[in-house]
Design a protein around this motif. Structure first.
Motif, short mmCIF file in Angstrom:
data_model
loop_
_atom_site.label_atom_id
_atom_site.label_comp_id
_atom_site.label_asym_id
_atom_site.label_seq_id
_atom_site.Cartn_x
_atom_site.Cartn_y
_atom_site.Cartn_z
N ALA A 15 0.82 -1.21 0.00
CA ALA A 15 0.00 0.00 0.00
C ALA A 15 0.85 1.26 0.00
CB ALA A 15 -0.93 0.00 1.21
N VAL A 16 1.96 1.24 0.75
CA VAL A 16 2.86 2.41 0.79
C VAL A 16 3.43 2.68 -0.59
CG1 VAL A 16 5.06 3.27 1.69
CG2 VAL A 16 3.42 2.17 3.24
N ILE A 17 3.86 1.63 -1.27
CA ILE A 17 4.42 1.82 -2.61
C ILE A 17 3.34 2.26 -3.59
CG2 ILE A 17 5.62 0.68 -4.51
CD1 ILE A 17 6.90 -1.17 -2.46
N ALA A 18 2.14 1.73 -3.45
CA ALA A 18 1.05 2.14 -4.32
C ALA A 18 0.74 3.63 -4.12
CB ALA A 18 -0.20 1.30 -4.03
N LEU A 19 0.83 4.10 -2.88
CA LEU A 19 0.62 5.53 -2.62
C LEU A 19 1.70 6.37 -3.29
CD1 LEU A 19 -0.39 5.47 1.16
CD2 LEU A 19 -1.85 6.11 -0.76
N PHE A 20 2.92 5.87 -3.27
CA PHE A 20 4.01 6.59 -3.93
C PHE A 20 3.72 6.71 -5.43
CE2 PHE A 20 7.91 6.17 -6.47
CZ PHE A 20 8.57 7.33 -6.10
N LEU A 21 3.30 5.61 -6.05
CA LEU A 21 3.00 5.64 -7.48
C LEU A 21 1.78 6.50 -7.77
CD1 LEU A 21 3.63 1.88 -8.30
CD2 LEU A 21 5.10 3.82 -8.83
N LEU A 22 0.83 6.51 -6.83
CA LEU A 22 -0.36 7.34 -6.99
C LEU A 22 -0.01 8.82 -6.96
CD1 LEU A 22 -3.48 6.91 -7.21
CD2 LEU A 22 -3.57 7.31 -4.75
N GLY A 23 1.13 9.12 -6.34
CA GLY A 23 1.54 10.52 -6.19
C GLY A 23 1.84 11.22 -7.49
N SER A 24 1.92 10.47 -8.59
CA SER A 24 2.17 11.12 -9.89
C SER A 24 0.88 11.60 -10.54
CB SER A 24 2.87 10.13 -10.82
OG SER A 24 2.04 9.01 -11.09
N TRP A 25 -0.25 11.29 -9.93
CA TRP A 25 -1.54 11.69 -10.47
C TRP A 25 -1.81 13.13 -10.06
CZ3 TRP A 25 -6.59 8.32 -9.95
CH2 TRP A 25 -7.52 8.77 -10.90
N GLY A 26 -1.45 14.04 -10.92
CA GLY A 26 -1.54 15.46 -10.59
C GLY A 26 -2.94 15.93 -10.26
N TRP A 27 -3.96 15.34 -10.89
CA TRP A 27 -5.34 15.76 -10.63
C TRP A 27 -5.70 15.55 -9.17
CZ3 TRP A 27 -9.66 13.04 -8.93
CH2 TRP A 27 -10.88 13.72 -9.03
N LEU A 28 -5.29 14.41 -8.63
CA LEU A 28 -5.60 14.13 -7.22
C LEU A 28 -4.89 15.11 -6.31
CD1 LEU A 28 -5.54 10.24 -6.70
CD2 LEU A 28 -7.45 11.81 -6.38
N LEU A 29 -3.62 15.37 -6.58
CA LEU A 29 -2.86 16.29 -5.74
C LEU A 29 -3.45 17.69 -5.81
CD1 LEU A 29 0.77 15.10 -6.56
CD2 LEU A 29 -0.52 14.69 -4.47
N ASN A 30 -3.85 18.12 -6.99
CA ASN A 30 -4.46 19.44 -7.11
C ASN A 30 -5.77 19.52 -6.32
OD1 ASN A 30 -2.44 20.38 -8.79
ND2 ASN A 30 -3.49 19.75 -10.66
N ALA A 40 -2.20 19.74 -2.45
CA ALA A 40 -0.84 19.33 -2.07
C ALA A 40 0.04 19.29 -3.31
CB ALA A 40 -0.86 17.97 -1.40
N ASP A 41 1.34 19.44 -3.09
CA ASP A 41 2.29 19.39 -4.20
C ASP A 41 2.78 17.97 -4.45
OD1 ASP A 41 2.19 22.18 -4.61
OD2 ASP A 41 3.58 22.49 -2.94
N THR A 42 2.97 17.20 -3.38
CA THR A 42 3.42 15.81 -3.51
C THR A 42 2.64 14.95 -2.51
OG1 THR A 42 5.16 15.87 -1.82
CG2 THR A 42 5.75 16.64 -4.03
N ILE A 43 2.60 13.67 -2.79
CA ILE A 43 1.91 12.74 -1.90
C ILE A 43 2.69 12.54 -0.60
CG2 ILE A 43 2.99 10.60 -2.69
CD1 ILE A 43 -0.77 11.02 -2.19
N GLY A 44 3.97 12.91 -0.60
CA GLY A 44 4.82 12.68 0.56
C GLY A 44 4.92 13.85 1.51
N GLU A 45 4.08 14.88 1.34
CA GLU A 45 4.11 16.00 2.28
C GLU A 45 2.90 15.93 3.21
OE1 GLU A 45 3.37 19.92 0.78
OE2 GLU A 45 2.33 19.16 -1.00
#
Length: 417
Positions: A300-315, A319-324
């Motif tokens: 799940a942690v790795i999946a969250l990292f990969l999900l962090g490239s989905w800019g629409w979700l972050l916007n 947030a700017d990155t999934i890791g903040e």
């Protein structure tokens, strides 16, 4: 390249998870004969069955409303800038430090959901009190609620602090360190929760020397599952429900019996329940759950990292990155959705494991009549619907129904093993 390593590791973890699940979970178990189930249902007191179904029907709206409301709150907080705003405000008194945002922001995000759903939890308490299941006053109920919040805050705070420390100091490779740390935390909690957390909610005292204690110790030894002690939990200060379980791993393993069971059930029935719980230990169900949990959490942690490239979700989350830390709301929303989707599969697996433990109890004790009597008592005292709606059972039930367990005992008595 970093994302390729992450994707490859995720694939390996998912394959390992599938292999372990295929090897250790009893996927194929003969269903309890339906005619036996219906016969068992007819033999249960009609007034008791009606009362149990009335109780469950009154609980159902509040339970489902709480689940839906919790999911809606998680999505609103996670898929709008509200989550990022809450995290920012929580860290403001500390100059917006990332660690303060991570710990206090996470606490605030969770607290909002808990407060919103609190009236539904209170409504449920009024129902269980009215039906005589709960023995708690509002004061005692509130104390237990605060204890739950405190325990969750400590464990969640440590997890968030560790996670965001890794993302802060290893922004490119946090998925690897985070996955390893998350898996390690799951393993650690499996060992320490029974020893450190259970005493927060209950007082445990050694069962006095006597025939029942001796029989339970001998049962565990005969089963090849030595236990450190047999304890009695003061469950009666909270509930009239009856239960027993085996807690801990290795040197911390002990049989725990509710004090309500000692007053409500026959000694042979207590032994039958203990035999079921020893089945979990004998088959390594706790270790299996720990291993699956560790692999699943790491994935799940790795999946969250990969999900962090989905800019629409972050916007959407502000947030700017999934890791903040400002993405905490988004993380919890993803976890809530994943839990909802995975819930039926987890329930299915749990029912298979519980059915195996039932079979273990029948073989160990060789007493299907007492096993059936105990299941009848458990269902009656705990006001369980003995034959719940099929859709509800499939989606949410973690154990076989009362009539399924009674039918399994009858099949065993006939030699259908």
């Amino acid at each position: 390249m970093n994302r390729l390593w992450a994707a490859g590791t995720l694939a390996v973890l998912l394959i390992a998870l599938a292999v372990v699940a295929l090897l250790v979970i009893p996927w194929h178990r003969p269903p309890a004969p339906r005619p036996d189930q219906l016969d068992a249902l007819r033999q249960l007191p009609a007034d008791k069955v009606a009362r149990a179904r009335e109780f469950r029907s009154e609980l159902r709206p509040g339970s489902y409303a709480s689940m839906i409301l919790g999911l809606v709150i998680a999505l609103v907080i996670g898929l709008t800038p509200i989550g990022a705003w809450l995290v920012t405000q929580a860290g403001r008194p500390f100059g917006g430090h990332w660690l303060a945002q991570a710990v206090l922001g996470g606490f605030l995000v969770v607290l909002v959901s808990e407060v919103v759903t609190l009236p539904l939890a209170a409504w449920r308490h009024t129902i269980v009190v009215r039906y005589g299941i709960s023995t708690q006053s509002w004061g005692a109920w509130s104390v237990d609620l605060l204890k739950s919040f405190a325990v969750g805050a400590v464990i969640g705070g440590l997890a968030l602090a560790g996670f965001y420390t890794v993302t802060h100091f290893a922004p490119r490779w946090w998925w690897a360190f985070g996955a390893a740390g998350a898996a390690g935390l799951v393993v650690l909690l499996s060992f320490v929760l029974p020893v450190l957390v259970e005493p927060v909610f209950n007082k445990f005292t050694p069962m006095p020397d006597g025939p029942l204690r001796t029989e339970l110790i001998q049962l565990a030894a005969r089963d090849g599952v030595p236990v450190k002690d047999v304890l009695v939990a003061d469950a009666s200060r909270r509930t009239k429900a009856v239960n027993a379980y085996v807690s801990g791993l290795g040197p911390t393993r002990r049989i725990v019996v509710y004090d309500t069971m000692l007053t409500e059930a026959e000694p042979a029935e207590v032994v039958s329940v203990a035999a079921h719980e020893l089945g979990h230990a004998k088959d390594g169900d706790v270790l299996t759950g720990t291993l699956l949990g560790a692999l699943g959490t790491a994935a799940a942690v790795i999946a969250l990292f990969l999900l962090g490239s989905w800019g629409w979700l972050l916007n959407r989350a502000g947030a700017d990155t999934i890791g903040e830390p400002k993405a905490i709301g988004l993380l919890l929303a993803v976890v809530a959705l994943a839990g909802l989707v995975a819930g039926p599969a987890q329930a299915f697996v749990s029912r298979r494991i519980e059915a195996r433990a039932d079979q273990h109890a029948l073989v160990l004790t060789g007493d299907p009549a007492t096993f059936e009597a105990m299941q009848r008592r458990l269902g009656t005292v705990n006001l369980s619907d003995p034959d719940p709606p099929a859709w509800e059972h499939v989606l949410f039930a973690s154990h076989p129904s009362t009539v399924e367990r009674m039918a399994a005992a009858r099949a065993f008595a006939r030699g259908d093993r």
